[in-house]
Scaffold this active site. Structure first.
Site, mmCIF file in Angstrom:
data_model
loop_
_atom_site.group_PDB
_atom_site.id
_atom_site.type_symbol
_atom_site.label_atom_id
_atom_site.label_comp_id
_atom_site.label_asym_id
_atom_site.label_seq_id
_atom_site.Cartn_x
_atom_site.Cartn_y
_atom_site.Cartn_z
ATOM 1 N N ARG A 1 -4.132 -9.019 -14.941
ATOM 2 C CA ARG A 1 -4.463 -7.606 -14.723
ATOM 3 C C ARG A 1 -3.931 -6.680 -15.808
ATOM 4 N NH1 ARG A 1 -3.440 -7.688 -8.177
ATOM 5 N NH2 ARG A 1 -5.241 -9.006 -7.826
ATOM 6 N N SER B 1 -12.047 -5.716 -5.619
ATOM 7 C CA SER B 1 -11.202 -6.909 -5.732
ATOM 8 C C SER B 1 -11.344 -7.674 -7.053
ATOM 9 C CB SER B 1 -11.560 -7.856 -4.593
ATOM 10 O OG SER B 1 -11.009 -9.120 -4.831
ATOM 11 N N GLU C 1 6.627 -7.168 -0.597
ATOM 12 C CA GLU C 1 6.526 -6.254 -1.746
ATOM 13 C C GLU C 1 7.773 -5.379 -1.881
ATOM 14 O OE1 GLU C 1 2.687 -4.316 -2.051
ATOM 15 O OE2 GLU C 1 3.368 -3.076 -3.724
ATOM 16 N N LEU D 1 0.188 -11.852 -1.326
ATOM 17 C CA LEU D 1 0.083 -12.379 0.039
ATOM 18 C C LEU D 1 0.881 -13.674 0.121
ATOM 19 C CD1 LEU D 1 -3.725 -11.767 0.735
ATOM 20 C CD2 LEU D 1 -1.791 -10.263 1.192
HETATM 21 C C1 LIG Z 1 -6.497 -2.634 -1.751
HETATM 22 C C2 LIG Z 1 -5.516 -3.754 -1.934
HETATM 23 C C3 LIG Z 1 -5.978 -5.067 -1.994
HETATM 24 C C4 LIG Z 1 -5.081 -6.113 -2.151
HETATM 25 N N1 LIG Z 1 -5.561 -7.394 -2.217
HETATM 26 C C5 LIG Z 1 -4.693 -8.426 -2.363
HETATM 27 C C6 LIG Z 1 -5.175 -9.766 -2.412
HETATM 28 O O1 LIG Z 1 -6.359 -10.036 -2.314
HETATM 29 N N2 LIG Z 1 -4.247 -10.745 -2.557
HETATM 30 C C7 LIG Z 1 -2.923 -10.510 -2.664
HETATM 31 O O2 LIG Z 1 -2.134 -11.444 -2.790
HETATM 32 N N3 LIG Z 1 -2.450 -9.237 -2.595
HETATM 33 C C8 LIG Z 1 -3.290 -8.199 -2.448
HETATM 34 N N4 LIG Z 1 -2.806 -6.919 -2.395
HETATM 35 C C9 LIG Z 1 -1.357 -6.697 -2.320
HETATM 36 C C10 LIG Z 1 -0.856 -7.001 -0.913
HETATM 37 O O3 LIG Z 1 -1.806 -6.548 0.023
HETATM 38 C C11 LIG Z 1 0.480 -6.348 -0.593
HETATM 39 O O4 LIG Z 1 1.381 -6.551 -1.628
HETATM 40 C C12 LIG Z 1 1.067 -6.956 0.669
HETATM 41 O O5 LIG Z 1 0.131 -6.935 1.712
HETATM 42 C C13 LIG Z 1 2.344 -6.235 1.085
HETATM 43 O O6 LIG Z 1 2.773 -6.787 2.311
HETATM 44 P P1 LIG Z 1 4.158 -6.357 2.926
HETATM 45 O O7 LIG Z 1 4.269 -7.069 4.227
HETATM 46 O O8 LIG Z 1 5.239 -6.548 1.936
HETATM 47 O O9 LIG Z 1 4.037 -4.772 3.174
HETATM 48 P P2 LIG Z 1 2.991 -3.895 4.025
HETATM 49 O O10 LIG Z 1 1.804 -4.633 4.456
HETATM 50 O O11 LIG Z 1 2.812 -2.645 3.232
HETATM 51 O O12 LIG Z 1 3.785 -3.551 5.327
HETATM 52 C C14 LIG Z 1 4.834 -2.623 5.344
HETATM 53 C C15 LIG Z 1 5.319 -2.455 6.750
HETATM 54 O O13 LIG Z 1 6.510 -1.699 6.725
HETATM 55 C C16 LIG Z 1 6.434 -0.640 7.656
HETATM 56 N N5 LIG Z 1 7.290 0.417 7.145
HETATM 57 C C17 LIG Z 1 7.382 0.906 5.888
HETATM 58 N N6 LIG Z 1 8.343 1.827 5.820
HETATM 59 C C18 LIG Z 1 8.876 1.931 7.053
HETATM 60 C C19 LIG Z 1 9.909 2.707 7.612
HETATM 61 N N7 LIG Z 1 10.609 3.577 6.889
HETATM 62 N N8 LIG Z 1 10.165 2.566 8.928
HETATM 63 C C20 LIG Z 1 9.468 1.699 9.700
HETATM 64 N N9 LIG Z 1 8.500 0.916 9.206
HETATM 65 C C21 LIG Z 1 8.212 1.036 7.904
HETATM 66 C C22 LIG Z 1 4.970 -0.323 7.783
HETATM 67 O O14 LIG Z 1 4.745 0.303 9.008
HETATM 68 C C23 LIG Z 1 4.376 -1.722 7.681
HETATM 69 O O15 LIG Z 1 4.421 -2.338 8.944
HETATM 70 C C24 LIG Z 1 -3.698 -5.853 -2.255
HETATM 71 C C25 LIG Z 1 -3.245 -4.547 -2.213
HETATM 72 C C26 LIG Z 1 -4.141 -3.503 -2.070
HETATM 73 C C27 LIG Z 1 -3.626 -2.110 -2.117
#
Ligand SMILES: Cc1cc2nc3c(=O)[nH]c(=O)nc-3n(C[C@H](O)[C@H](O)[C@H](O)COP(=O)(O)OP(=O)(O)OC[C@H]3O[C@@H](n4cnc5c(N)ncnc54)[C@H](O)[C@@H]3O)c2cc1C
Length: 644
Positions: free
Chosen positions: A337, A284, A432, A448
């Site tokens: 970054r 992190s 994202e 987040l």
């Molecule tokens: C290791 C790591 C650490 C991180 N730490 C931080 C941090 O400390 N602070 C910060 O701000 N950000 C951090 N990030 C970035 C952050 O975690 C992500 O950008 C964020 O959680 C994305 O959330 P989301 O809800 O957009 O997508 P996701 O959490 O990726 O959720 C995607 C959802 O879509 C569903 N999905 C996808 N495609 C389909 C499909 N075709 N059909 C049905 N369902 C589907 C999945 O099942 C899931 O439920 C980190 C990222 C990583 C990799």
């Protein structure tokens, strides 16, 4: 075509309030007449589904994992930003806005970013009310730490597991609505297409991942909260399941793709050790609060370290180059970054890399341990240190970590307007999956914040405006578009299953990843990008001839799932390269070697590139059409970004 971002007029600080007042409302009794499809139940989708159901809409929610709790969001470690100014260190909504615009290298919209900073404070209150156990100070107030690109402490955290705790909060809120019958949750279900009726998104086609059943679902609006596409690079810090399929299929149905080449490469990951790996692990950014980044001062010393002739702990202080502190005295180790990553690469390119591969630099806690004591360091970062130890068998309390940049996040995504609607009516993208708020470089702890802002505080207002306009008439499930889209999906599945060549889908994915990393990674050149385009085209053609996909449709078939996702990556990869080639400037994470300052920093070209690139799909193997959304800056002055 003129892309209308629908940013409200008026002073920056009043745009969102004015807009909320002007949006149409759906009265409480009418809300239950509307169905909303939410694809993805990570932080963005989980928050959206729970909030919309709480408002009274009928929500259908989908994820491909066995539980919303397993969304990639759970991996987030370091924290979430909010302009609470609890530290009294000079933070404000305007400062968070300014840091984010500057951090994104002036390639994001002012209106969106200001709103993000504004609602950031509500997110913390909401999550605390849900019971999210944020770290607290001695006096009981919520604690903060610093993240890159900021000189204030505004990052709220729950040890190194912030995403997990936030997701448990959103998941609890979602579960409450599932229990109340307002959310119908479809797990182990993959969305494979969007159904468009008369120009409006009115449904999706899914495949049940356990039975293979392909089905259609109707909704008055479709929200894609499906995460990022960093796995196009094969090796990344993303969860193995992250993919672009939902966004890409929507793109092929007409939704524009925004800034696809903007990728974030995170400076502090455990380095690659060989070809056996399928995933990389993040250390992190919070570690840069106390960890100092350095490389040996000379190539000779680096060579001795690599050969094991010298122990890192024996290297004298004067032989260490704390290159971030040296080059950027104001921000030091907490530069954004993109800047930290490029500098790490520069050390390795200079021959000063460490570790057996020579492709790493150090992140050192010796000073912090001396200053604060090992217990204090353990209390802050213990789980990250344990993770590092388990993976490398090296004890970071006794010797520095080895780190190197890795693909981590994608700033690009589906183009959306201020309401989070794509250019396809009724089709939204959150978290994202959209391109919206981070410009060319996302600051740490801001993903987040954006995902939860979109889900808890933006979409509940903006979707109502659209629904009120279209009215609650039920969607016609018998419209031929549903049957046709389902047929298209079934045919594609058949085509994939007919692939009986001799090369695994994983091999194609790895090869694509190598091309992307080599030519569209941390440094990009015109020559390299042109080469990459040809390589991807040949690889794609080869995939459709020689790949092997095992098994059948009517079963749990991960070979088939993966094949569909890699086929989409093979198309997306080419668009990313096209976008990177078109953008003949450097900005944030997009570093064109041809465009740099004499000191090697990213050199923007505001006269020609202060726009969002929104790409329109024009058919298989056809060049996509570029549309430009000009970025208007009325409040910040565009300058060469400096962290010195
Ligand atoms: C290791 C790591 C650490 C991180 N730490 C931080 C941090 O400390 N602070 C910060 O701000 N950000 C951090 N990030 C970035 C952050 O975690 C992500 O950008 C964020 O959680 C994305 O959330 P989301 O809800 O957009 O997508 P996701 O959490 O990726 O959720 C995607 C959802 O879509 C569903 N999905 C996808 N495609 C389909 C499909 N075709 N059909 C049905 N369902 C589907 C999945 O099942 C899931 O439920 C980190 C990222 C990583 C990799």
């Amino acid at each position: 075509m003129i892309l209308d971002a629908k940013i409200p007029a008026g002073p920056l600080a009043e745009k969102w309030s004015t807009h909320k007042f002007n949006l149409k409302l759906v009265n409480p009794a009418n809300k239950r007449k509307y169905d909303i499809i939410v694809v993805g139940t990570g932080l963005a989708g989980g928050a959206a589904a729970a909030s919309l159901a709480e408002l009274g809409y009928n929500v259908k929610a989908y994820c491909f994992q066995d539980s919303p709790r397993r969304a990639h969001s759970i991996a987030a470690q370091g924290g979430i930003n909010a302009a609470k100014n609890y530290r009294n260190d000079g933070d404000s909504v305007y400062r968070l806005f300014y840091d984010t615009i500057k951090g994104g290298d002036y390639r994001a919209r002012e209106g969106n970013v200001y709103r993000l900073a504004e609602v950031s404070v509500n997110i913390i209150d909401q999550c605390v009310a849900q019971g999210v156990p944020f770290a607290r100070e001695y006096g009981g107030l919520l604690d903060n730490r610093s993240f890159g690109g900021a000189q204030v402490s505004r990052t709220f955290y729950a040890r190194g597991q912030t995403g997990q705790q936030l997701l448990l909060g959103a998941y609890s809120a979602l579960n409450r609505q599932i229990n109340a019958g307002k959310v119908k949750m479809y797990t182990r279900t993959e969305m494979l297409d969007v159904v468009i009726v008369d120009g409006k998104a009115q449904g999706i086609v899914t495949r049940n991942l356990e039975t293979g059943k392909v089905e259609t679902h109707t909704g008055h609006a479709v929200l894609l909260c499906t995460g990022g596409y960093g796995n196009v690079f094969y090796l990344s810090t993303n969860a193995m399941g992250c993919n672009v399929t939902a966004a890409w299929r929507a793109h092929k149905r007409g939704a524009f793709f925004g800034n696809p080449c903007y990728t974030q490469i995170h400076p502090t990951c455990i380095p690659v050790t060989g070809d056996h790996q399928s995933k990389l692990t993040l250390m992190s950014e919070s570690l840069r609060n106390d960890g100092r980044v350095w490389a040996p001062k000379t190539v000779e010393l680096a060579q001795k370290l690599r050969k094991g002739e010298l122990k890192v702990t024996d290297l004298k202080e004067e032989d260490r180059d704390y290159f971030l502190e040296r080059k950027y005295p104001s921000f030091g180790n907490l530069v954004p970054r993109d800047v930290a990553s490029r500098n790490g690469k520069e050390m390795v390119d200079d021959g000063r890399g460490v570790g057996t591969t020579g492709v790493a630099v150090f992140l050192d806690f010796a000073d912090a341990i001396k200053r604060l004591g090992e217990d204090a360091v353990r209390a802050k970062y213990g789980n990250l240190f344990d993770m590092y130890y388990q993976i490398t068998n090296e004890d970071p309390y006794k010797q520095p970590m080895r780190i190197y940049p890795a693909v981590h996040y994608t700033m690009g995504g589906l183009w959306v307007d201020y309401n989070l609607m794509t250019n396809v009516e009724g089709l939204y993208a959150l978290g994202e999956a959209n391109f919206s708020d981070h410009g060319a470089n996302r600051l740490g702890a801001s993903a987040l914040m954006q995902g939860l802002a979109d889900g808890y505080f933006v979409i509940p207002y903006t979707v109502g405006d659209y629904l009120a306009k279209i009215g609650p008439k039920p969607v016609d499930a018998n419209h031929p578009a549903f049957e046709q889209t389902k047929k298209d999906v079934e045919e594609r599945i058949k085509k994939l299953l007919a692939l009986k060549g001799n090369k695994t889908v994983d091999e194609y994915h790895r090869e694509l990843g190598h091309i992307m990393w080599e030519y569209c990674g941390m440094a990009r050149t015109e020559e390299g990008l042109k080469k990459a385009k040809g390589l991807i085209q040949s690889l794609r053609a080869d995939f459709w001839k020689n790949a092997i996909v095992l098994g059948d449709n009517e079963e749990l078939n991960q070979s088939l799932e993966k094949a569909g996702r890699v086929a989409d990556f093979l198309e997306l990869g080419e668009l990313m390269v096209d976008d990177a080639l078109m953008r003949n400037e450097s900005c944030g994470g997009h570093f064109r070697v041809e465009s740099q300052t004499p000191e090697g920093e990213a050199l923007r070209d505001d006269d020609h590139f202060a726009f969002v690139a929104a790409w329109q799909y024009k058919g298989d193997n056809q060049p996509e059409e570029l549309h430009k959304e000009e970025l208007v800056f009325e409040n910040v002055h565009l300058t060469q970004r400096s962290y010195k």
